[in-house]
Design an enzyme around this catalytic site. Structure first.
Site, PDB file in Angstrom:
ATOM      1  N   ARG A 179      -4.843   3.781 -13.339  1.00  0.00           N
ATOM      2  CA  ARG A 179      -5.356   2.457 -12.964  1.00  0.00           C
ATOM      3  C   ARG A 179      -5.460   1.574 -14.186  1.00  0.00           C
ATOM      4  O   ARG A 179      -5.800   2.039 -15.272  1.00  0.00           O
ATOM      5  CB  ARG A 179      -6.793   2.524 -12.441  1.00  0.00           C
ATOM      6  CG  ARG A 179      -7.104   3.420 -11.327  1.00  0.00           C
ATOM      7  CD  ARG A 179      -8.617   3.462 -11.118  1.00  0.00           C
ATOM      8  NE  ARG A 179      -9.140   2.231 -10.559  1.00  0.00           N
ATOM      9  CZ  ARG A 179      -9.149   1.955  -9.268  1.00  0.00           C
ATOM     10  NH1 ARG A 179      -8.646   2.811  -8.408  1.00  0.00           N
ATOM     11  NH2 ARG A 179      -9.661   0.836  -8.824  1.00  0.00           N
ATOM     12  N   GLU A 187      -6.666  -2.083   1.319  1.00  0.00           N
ATOM     13  CA  GLU A 187      -7.633  -2.139   2.401  1.00  0.00           C
ATOM     14  C   GLU A 187      -8.180  -3.565   2.450  1.00  0.00           C
ATOM     15  O   GLU A 187      -8.591  -4.088   1.412  1.00  0.00           O
ATOM     16  CB  GLU A 187      -8.771  -1.141   2.138  1.00  0.00           C
ATOM     17  CG  GLU A 187      -9.790  -1.183   3.256  1.00  0.00           C
ATOM     18  CD  GLU A 187     -10.918  -0.166   3.115  1.00  0.00           C
ATOM     19  OE1 GLU A 187     -10.951   0.581   2.120  1.00  0.00           O
ATOM     20  OE2 GLU A 187     -11.768  -0.159   4.025  1.00  0.00           O
ATOM     21  N   LYS A 191     -13.524  -3.522  -6.214  1.00  0.00           N
ATOM     22  CA  LYS A 191     -13.824  -4.509  -5.172  1.00  0.00           C
ATOM     23  C   LYS A 191     -15.302  -4.488  -4.805  1.00  0.00           C
ATOM     24  O   LYS A 191     -15.885  -5.529  -4.540  1.00  0.00           O
ATOM     25  CB  LYS A 191     -12.993  -4.201  -3.922  1.00  0.00           C
ATOM     26  CG  LYS A 191     -11.611  -4.824  -3.974  1.00  0.00           C
ATOM     27  CD  LYS A 191     -10.908  -4.665  -2.644  1.00  0.00           C
ATOM     28  CE  LYS A 191     -10.177  -3.346  -2.572  1.00  0.00           C
ATOM     29  NZ  LYS A 191      -9.412  -3.123  -1.376  1.00  0.00           N
TER      30      LYS A 191
HETATM   31  P1  ATP Z   1     -11.154  -0.803  -5.485  1.00  0.00           P
HETATM   32  O1  ATP Z   1     -11.539   0.469  -6.152  1.00  0.00           O
HETATM   33  O2  ATP Z   1     -11.201  -2.005  -6.341  1.00  0.00           O
HETATM   34  O3  ATP Z   1     -11.798  -1.019  -4.150  1.00  0.00           O
HETATM   35  P2  ATP Z   1      -8.984   0.349  -4.131  1.00  0.00           P
HETATM   36  O4  ATP Z   1      -8.091   1.296  -4.827  1.00  0.00           O
HETATM   37  O5  ATP Z   1      -9.964   0.907  -3.191  1.00  0.00           O
HETATM   38  O6  ATP Z   1      -9.608  -0.612  -5.207  1.00  0.00           O
HETATM   39  P3  ATP Z   1      -7.057  -0.569  -2.295  1.00  0.00           P
HETATM   40  O7  ATP Z   1      -7.125  -1.764  -1.450  1.00  0.00           O
HETATM   41  O8  ATP Z   1      -7.116   0.750  -1.656  1.00  0.00           O
HETATM   42  O9  ATP Z   1      -8.184  -0.750  -3.355  1.00  0.00           O
HETATM   43  O10 ATP Z   1      -5.812  -0.643  -3.277  1.00  0.00           O
HETATM   44  C1  ATP Z   1      -4.507  -0.935  -2.884  1.00  0.00           C
HETATM   45  C2  ATP Z   1      -3.569  -0.393  -3.921  1.00  0.00           C
HETATM   46  O11 ATP Z   1      -3.858  -0.943  -5.198  1.00  0.00           O
HETATM   47  C3  ATP Z   1      -3.703   1.102  -4.036  1.00  0.00           C
HETATM   48  O12 ATP Z   1      -2.412   1.674  -4.054  1.00  0.00           O
HETATM   49  C4  ATP Z   1      -4.420   1.304  -5.321  1.00  0.00           C
HETATM   50  O13 ATP Z   1      -4.058   2.516  -5.913  1.00  0.00           O
HETATM   51  C5  ATP Z   1      -3.974   0.092  -6.149  1.00  0.00           C
HETATM   52  N1  ATP Z   1      -4.983  -0.241  -7.147  1.00  0.00           N
HETATM   53  C6  ATP Z   1      -6.280  -0.496  -6.932  1.00  0.00           C
HETATM   54  N2  ATP Z   1      -6.938  -0.702  -8.081  1.00  0.00           N
HETATM   55  C7  ATP Z   1      -6.020  -0.587  -9.074  1.00  0.00           C
HETATM   56  C8  ATP Z   1      -6.066  -0.681 -10.493  1.00  0.00           C
HETATM   57  N3  ATP Z   1      -7.198  -0.944 -11.143  1.00  0.00           N
HETATM   58  N4  ATP Z   1      -4.932  -0.507 -11.189  1.00  0.00           N
HETATM   59  C9  ATP Z   1      -3.783  -0.252 -10.542  1.00  0.00           C
HETATM   60  N5  ATP Z   1      -3.664  -0.145  -9.210  1.00  0.00           N
HETATM   61  C10 ATP Z   1      -4.762  -0.299  -8.470  1.00  0.00           C
HETATM   62 MG    MG Z   2      -8.892   2.294  -1.712  1.00  0.00          MG
END
Ligand code: ATP
Ligand code: MG
Length: 555
Positions: A261, A35, A271
């Site tokens: 994760r 996102e 984020k």
């Molecule tokens: P955050 O919680 O930091 O906002 P998010 O999962 O909302 O992270 P996205 O932009 O939706 O962020 O993530 C894009 C991709 O990265 C998704 O497929 C998500 O599962 C993966 N991802 C995000 N954080 C991690 C992590 N800590 N370890 C592995 N993969 C991750």
């Molecule tokens: Mg997300």
């Protein structure tokens, strides 16, 4: 990326290999679906390496798709930074960048399809009522009073929602699944909401936006994704992912696969929390070298190869993936060890006057002991030199091999020197050393005695001033967001950044931003991407310290 190390097997690889072998898929298509609501962090790096890495290893494709369904939080700047980060890590997506918003028309048409099948309805419960009707983990939910509206009424209301006839939040479209499902995600989840927000791609065309779960599965299907890899928190959403695709005439049904994760100790991988650090000016920006963002790691001097190796080593599984920072630093250090030139710098200078300079000579020194092809430079010797203040001790601890009054040490690439006198200021601080060289020790051992210690140094007349930024962990505890009763900012390390004025060898004068060096005995450093000016103000970030093996390794 042809010399990548052998991939480590893991359960997702096994699934992919099985699917290729059985003929379920002729080739694979993965996607990385961020996102654009912030900069990517080290957790995303893991996901990037996994998705793009699988595509590379199995000659498949990997899409970059922005999940842009929350217009208020998203921006072009974030979308641009994400593309830069993916490329910098060494990956290239297949074709154009994709956006979930590319599918807004299709998603709308599918929603109409669901309504026509009697599988979606317009609901007018307030958010509080909706919560109350949803039930809990132990109690089933209750049907909404709007659940049994006719198809015609639902169609009419949904079209009018789209046409902007209703206020934000006054109505939603819900999937009609099962309010008694043990899985709360299946209790008639909201799939569309009314929100008058300007969207970075579609502007003001829409005042209704599809929800993530509904959008994601359909986007995957429209792109022909074979393996939709995501983190474990989506495991409970998988039945909804599958439900949507099962109801609709989509071109294929991707398989959602979850992995755990990455969590890194002494930092945070959220984020939202990283944004808080930026907004509160706790760090200088998303790319502050203390940030676990990809752009922060880049600015600090971490290498894409080192980060990819890190992703390889930590593996992919469904179990807890909390990793010690030393694993990441180890990968960075190992990568730089063989690849970056070595020079000398002094970060806490103490002046040394050589009292018997006489006919002293300078010596040429190679940039890397194992890589003669890196070339060499002259290390000029002079009557006044800088050494590291910490390499002198008035009252040395037992086993001290560095300088003390009456003691000897080897100046790296140069002579053995003896300290004859420590000059002090009125307050009793040592401000200068008077030393003499043994002229017969250039490139050879001294006669009749052993001198074990070797220290780095610089000629005062030749060295260039440089700003040196030294970093420590950003937080003082391993899990800064582990204590629900306290804010993670309570655990910030006040000493995470130390800026010193030091000296560097003149051969680094014209180094471009992002040039990396080992400063011998001090660590690996990188010319700052933003503030370093070749030929002007020199600014180096310490990327990572050295292992303590230097004394053994250098003779
Ligand atoms: P955050 O919680 O930091 O906002 P998010 O999962 O909302 O992270 P996205 O932009 O939706 O962020 O993530 C894009 C991709 O990265 C998704 O497929 C998500 O599962 C993966 N991802 C995000 N954080 C991690 C992590 N800590 N370890 C592995 N993969 C991750
Ligand atoms: Mg997300």
């Amino acid at each position: 990326m042809s010399n990548e190390p052998t991939p480590v097997p893991h359960f997702i690889r096994n699934i992919v290999e099985e699917d290729l072998k059985s003929g379920k898929h002729q080739s694979i298509v993965t996607r990385f679906p961020p996102e654009p609501n912030g900069y990517l962090h080290v957790g995303h790096a893991k996901s990037i390496c996994l998705n793009f890495g699988l595509a590379l290893d199995y000659q498949g494709k990997c899409n970059l798709r922005f999940d842009d369904t929350n217009p208020e939080k998203e921006s072009e700047e974030y979308a641009q930074s994400i593309q830069d980060d993916v490329r910098w890590l060494g990956f290239q997506w297949d074709g154009e960048v994709h956006w979930a918003s590319d599918y807004f028309d299709a998603l709308y048409a599918y929603a109409v399809d669901l309504i026509k099948q009697g599988k979606a309805y317009v609901c007018e419960l307030t958010p509080d009522e909706m919560r109350a009707y949803r039930g809990t983990l132990t109690e089933p939910g209750k049907n909404s009073p709007y659940r049994d509206r006719s198809v015609e009424e639902n169609l009419d209301l949904f079209i009018r929602m789209k046409n902007g006839e209703f206020a934000d939040g006054s109505k939603v479209l819900r999937a009609r699944i099962d309010m008694a499902s043990p899985n709360i995600n299946l209790r008639d989840p909201v799939i569309y909401r009314i929100k008058r927000a300007h969207h970075i791609r579609t502007g003001d065309k829409w005042c209704i936006y599809p929800m993530y779960d509904y959008t994601h599965c359909i986007s995957d299907a429209l792109e022909g994704i074979t393996h939709s890899i995501c983190t474990l928190e989506f495991e409970d959403h998988r039945p909804l992912y599958d439900w949507c695709l099962d109801q609709l005439p989509v071109p294929c049904h991707p398989q959602q696969i979850e992995f755990s994760r990455l969590e890194l100790q002494y930092t945070i991988t959220s984020k939202r929390k990283l944004l808080q650090l930026v907004m509160q000016n706790i760090v200088s920006g998303w790319d502050d070298p203390r940030m676990p963002t990809i752009s922060g790691m880049r600015r600090r001097g971490y290498t894409p190869e080192g980060i990819r190796e890190f992703a390889r080593r930590i593996g992919v599984s469904k179990s807890d993936n909390t990793i010690d920072m030393s694993v990441l630093e180890g990968c960075i250090r190992e990568d730089m060890e063989t690849r970056v030139p070595r020079v000398m710098a002094v970060i806490k200078p103490l002046k040394v006057t050589i009292t018997n300079f006489g006919e002293a000579q300078s010596r040429e020194a190679g940039f890397h002991p194992n890589h003669p092809e890196f070339g060499a430079r002259v290390v000029p010797f002079a009557p006044e030199i800088w050494i590291e203040a910490d390499d002198f001790a008035e009252t040395p601890p037992p086993g001290w091999q560095r300088l003390t009054v009456g003691g000897e040490v080897r100046l790296r690439y140069s002579y053995v020197v003896k300290c004859d006198e420590a000059v002090k200021d009125a307050a009793g601080n040592v401000v200068e050393l008077k030393c003499s060289i043994d002229p017969d020790t250039l490139g050879k051992n001294p006669q009749g005695r052993k001198v074990k210690g070797v220290i780095h140094w610089l000629s005062c007349a030749h060295a260039l001033p440089a700003e040196i930024r030294l970093y420590d962990r950003l937080f003082t505890v391993a899990q800064p967001d582990g204590d629900k009763a306290r804010d993670f900012t309570d655990f910030l390390n006040p000493a995470s950044l130390t800026v010193v004025q030091g000296w560097v060898e003149s051969c680094v004068k014209d180094a471009a931003p992002e040039t990396r060096y080992q400063f011998e005995r001090l660590g690996y450093f990188c010319a700052d991407r933003r503030d370093h000016q070749p030929g002007g103000k020199l600014v180096f970030n310490r990327s990572v310290t050295l292992k303590d093996s230097w004394a053994k390794e250098q003779g």
